[in-house]
Design a protein around this motif. Structure first.
Motif, PDB file in Angstrom:
ATOM      1  N   HIS A   1       0.733  -1.175  -0.167  1.00 36.39           N
ATOM      2  CA  HIS A   1      -0.007   0.054   0.016  1.00 36.39           C
ATOM      3  C   HIS A   1       0.804   1.215   0.056  1.00 36.39           C
ATOM      4  O   HIS A   1       0.939   1.970   1.010  1.00 36.39           O
ATOM      5  CB  HIS A   1      -0.835   0.211   1.306  1.00 36.39           C
ATOM      6  CG  HIS A   1      -2.100   0.998   1.103  1.00 36.39           C
ATOM      7  ND1 HIS A   1      -3.271   0.634   1.521  1.00 36.39           N
ATOM      8  CD2 HIS A   1      -2.161   2.166   0.737  1.00 36.39           C
ATOM      9  CE1 HIS A   1      -4.209   1.546   1.343  1.00 36.39           C
ATOM     10  NE2 HIS A   1      -3.451   2.687   0.665  1.00 36.39           N
ATOM     11  N   THR A   2       1.580   1.398  -1.176  1.00 37.71           N
ATOM     12  CA  THR A   2       2.084   2.871  -1.429  1.00 37.71           C
ATOM     13  C   THR A   2       1.610   3.492  -2.555  1.00 37.71           C
ATOM     14  O   THR A   2       0.884   2.961  -3.548  1.00 37.71           O
ATOM     15  CB  THR A   2       3.699   2.287  -1.671  1.00 37.71           C
ATOM     16  OG1 THR A   2       3.789   1.693  -2.808  1.00 37.71           O
ATOM     17  CG2 THR A   2       4.341   1.665  -0.388  1.00 37.71           C
TER      18      THR A   2
ATOM     19  N   ASP B   1       0.938   3.303   3.274  1.00 35.28           N
ATOM     20  CA  ASP B   1       0.472   4.852   2.780  1.00 35.28           C
ATOM     21  C   ASP B   1       1.554   5.770   2.194  1.00 35.28           C
ATOM     22  O   ASP B   1       1.230   6.819   2.147  1.00 35.28           O
ATOM     23  CB  ASP B   1      -0.570   5.494   3.688  1.00 35.28           C
ATOM     24  CG  ASP B   1      -1.765   5.479   3.130  1.00 35.28           C
ATOM     25  OD1 ASP B   1      -1.936   5.122   1.957  1.00 35.28           O
ATOM     26  OD2 ASP B   1      -2.805   6.048   4.038  1.00 35.28           O
ATOM     27  N   PHE B   2       2.996   5.027   2.292  1.00 41.21           N
ATOM     28  CA  PHE B   2       4.202   5.783   1.890  1.00 41.21           C
ATOM     29  C   PHE B   2       3.780   6.490   0.586  1.00 41.21           C
ATOM     30  O   PHE B   2       3.235   5.819  -0.466  1.00 41.21           O
ATOM     31  CB  PHE B   2       5.246   5.244   1.865  1.00 41.21           C
ATOM     32  CG  PHE B   2       6.375   5.710   1.195  1.00 41.21           C
ATOM     33  CD1 PHE B   2       7.316   6.139   1.911  1.00 41.21           C
ATOM     34  CD2 PHE B   2       6.647   5.969  -0.330  1.00 41.21           C
ATOM     35  CE1 PHE B   2       8.605   7.035   1.449  1.00 41.21           C
ATOM     36  CE2 PHE B   2       7.601   6.536  -0.875  1.00 41.21           C
ATOM     37  CZ  PHE B   2       8.605   7.059   0.025  1.00 41.21           C
TER      38      PHE B   2
ATOM     39  N   THR C   1       3.750  -0.883  -4.616  1.00 45.53           N
ATOM     40  CA  THR C   1       2.468  -0.603  -5.241  1.00 45.53           C
ATOM     41  C   THR C   1       2.459   0.738  -5.661  1.00 45.53           C
ATOM     42  O   THR C   1       3.194   1.609  -5.213  1.00 45.53           O
ATOM     43  CB  THR C   1       1.212  -1.251  -4.758  1.00 45.53           C
ATOM     44  OG1 THR C   1       0.907  -0.526  -3.693  1.00 45.53           O
ATOM     45  CG2 THR C   1       1.311  -2.652  -4.422  1.00 45.53           C
ATOM     46  N   ALA C   2       1.677   1.075  -6.685  1.00 46.91           N
ATOM     47  CA  ALA C   2       1.311   2.468  -7.143  1.00 46.91           C
ATOM     48  C   ALA C   2       0.058   2.908  -7.079  1.00 46.91           C
ATOM     49  O   ALA C   2      -0.826   2.693  -7.836  1.00 46.91           O
ATOM     50  CB  ALA C   2       1.906   2.669  -8.523  1.00 46.91           C
ATOM     51  N   MET C   3      -0.655   2.752  -5.628  1.00 42.93           N
ATOM     52  CA  MET C   3      -2.141   2.791  -5.484  1.00 42.93           C
ATOM     53  C   MET C   3      -2.416   4.361  -5.991  1.00 42.93           C
ATOM     54  O   MET C   3      -2.117   5.375  -5.397  1.00 42.93           O
ATOM     55  CB  MET C   3      -2.206   2.766  -3.957  1.00 42.93           C
ATOM     56  CG  MET C   3      -1.940   1.539  -3.311  1.00 42.93           C
ATOM     57  SD  MET C   3      -3.290  -0.024  -3.512  1.00 42.93           S
ATOM     58  CE  MET C   3      -2.541  -0.749  -4.814  1.00 42.93           C
ATOM     59  N   LEU C   4      -3.427   4.006  -7.152  1.00 44.74           N
ATOM     60  CA  LEU C   4      -3.982   5.196  -7.433  1.00 44.74           C
ATOM     61  C   LEU C   4      -5.537   5.026  -7.763  1.00 44.74           C
ATOM     62  O   LEU C   4      -5.915   3.860  -7.934  1.00 44.74           O
ATOM     63  CB  LEU C   4      -3.273   5.788  -8.768  1.00 44.74           C
ATOM     64  CG  LEU C   4      -3.536   4.879  -9.949  1.00 44.74           C
ATOM     65  CD1 LEU C   4      -2.531   5.465 -11.078  1.00 44.74           C
ATOM     66  CD2 LEU C   4      -3.108   3.486  -9.910  1.00 44.74           C
ATOM     67  N   TYR C   5      -6.375   5.935  -7.846  1.00 42.05           N
ATOM     68  CA  TYR C   5      -7.832   5.620  -7.863  1.00 42.05           C
ATOM     69  C   TYR C   5      -8.521   6.985  -8.283  1.00 42.05           C
ATOM     70  O   TYR C   5      -8.124   8.060  -8.210  1.00 42.05           O
ATOM     71  CB  TYR C   5      -8.259   5.248  -6.232  1.00 42.05           C
ATOM     72  CG  TYR C   5      -7.894   6.236  -5.383  1.00 42.05           C
ATOM     73  CD1 TYR C   5      -8.399   7.521  -4.974  1.00 42.05           C
ATOM     74  CD2 TYR C   5      -6.708   5.842  -4.545  1.00 42.05           C
ATOM     75  CE1 TYR C   5      -7.874   8.382  -3.954  1.00 42.05           C
ATOM     76  CE2 TYR C   5      -6.186   6.721  -3.573  1.00 42.05           C
ATOM     77  CZ  TYR C   5      -6.875   7.914  -3.491  1.00 42.05           C
ATOM     78  OH  TYR C   5      -6.355   8.880  -2.360  1.00 42.05           O
TER      79      TYR C   5
END
Length: 300
Positions: free
Chosen positions: A28-29, A256-257, A79-83
């Motif tokens: 979760h980054t 959450d970095f 990861t590249a968490m995007l939304y």
């Protein structure tokens, strides 16, 4: 790395080295287009209505510095968490994320979606391009995860066995479709879905632990949970710690970095002070995610 992050490098490496791990896997980054990230940071800077409290960004760096910081910390994969927060964004975000993953081999190729016509098509296209994990943010998107426009999406993800990290808990503020009920209805229709509940479902910790116990493919990530910052407003119930131990093989490190209001090492020490043992820490901080994503053995 910035000068402030140099001491943190040794601290983080000492943490995983002391456990005998080859590094960390952080599921979760956040990496996203710069103009989108700038808006996210501006929201946090303003103590927006969902947060309602000061939230200084600890790693306000340019993109390459942020990648380098994770590598210096010894994060093997991230990861590249995007939304999207509205229709018409997801396909564009997926294009950016595919390019980012292509130039960042230690990033697990991430994609996203929104309930809109054509969602199944661009999710299928993202899978064809090699997407390995998806992100959905029910709270920010303000949508029902059971929306019929997402039926094909959930089916594709379940059939392909592709994990999806979903912010479906009601923290930091409840939404119309947050909580275990709406996403539980999705799982009832797609029981093979490899769902990763972000933030351990905060603040509905007990209810999302229930969900994981009922569905063997459900996992939870530790993003921001147990830290001093979160314990002030949404403390994890000490009585539930034995359930964390019982679900040892389905809890994954998330941080959450870079959008955290404290240093990266604190997230790790917050896990350690739970007192659940080194085997639990090894599983959570590396082994569970390495197995889920089929990471190759670490080199010498």
């Amino acid at each position: 790395m910035t000068p402030a992050a140099v001491p943190e490098r040794a601290e983080v490496r000492s943490f995983w080295g002391g456990l005998g791990l080859p590094g960390l896997v952080d599921v979760h980054t956040h990496f996203m287009p710069e103009r989108v990230l700038a808006k996210v940071w501006a929201y946090f800077d303003s103590a927006g209505p969902l947060t309602g409290r000061p939230w200084p960004i600890a790693y306000r760096q340019d993109e390459q510095q942020r990648v380098d910081t994770l590598r210096e910390f010894g994060v093997r994969a991230f990861t590249a968490m995007l939304y999207p927060h509205k229709a018409g964004m997801a396909a564009w975000l997926n294009g950016w994320a595919a390019d980012f993953a292509a130039r960042t081999p230690d990033c697990l190729h991430t994609a996203t979606f929104f309930p809109e016509p054509g969602a199944g098509g661009y999710v299928a296209a993202a899978l064809d391009r090699g997407a390995r994990v998806f992100k959905a943010h029910v709270q920010v998107g303000g949508y029902d995860p059971g929306d019929p426009l997402l039926d094909q999406v959930w089916g594709l993800l379940a059939e392909s066995g592709t994990p999806v990290v979903v912010h479906c808990g009601s923290g930091p503020a409840p939404g119309k479709h947050t909580g275990p009920g709406p996403i539980g209805a999705v799982l009832a229709r797609h029981p093979r879905l490899r769902l990763i509940v972000a933030h351990l479902g905060l603040p509905e910790y007990s209810e999302f632990l229930d969900l994981a116990e009922r569905h063997r493919h459900v996992r939870l990530d530790t993003t921001m949970v147990f830290t001093d910052f979160t314990e002030l407003t949404a403390p994890f119930p000490p009585a539930e710690r034995p359930r964390l131990a019982a679900l040892q093989d389905r809890i994954l490190l998330g941080t959450d970095f870079p959008n955290i209001p404290y240093g990266y090492p604190h997230a790790l020490h917050a896990l350690a002070r739970l007192g659940l043992g080194e085997d639990w820490l090894r599983a959570v901080c590396h082994d569970n995610a390495a197995r889920l994503f089929g990471l190759p053995p670490a080199g010498p």
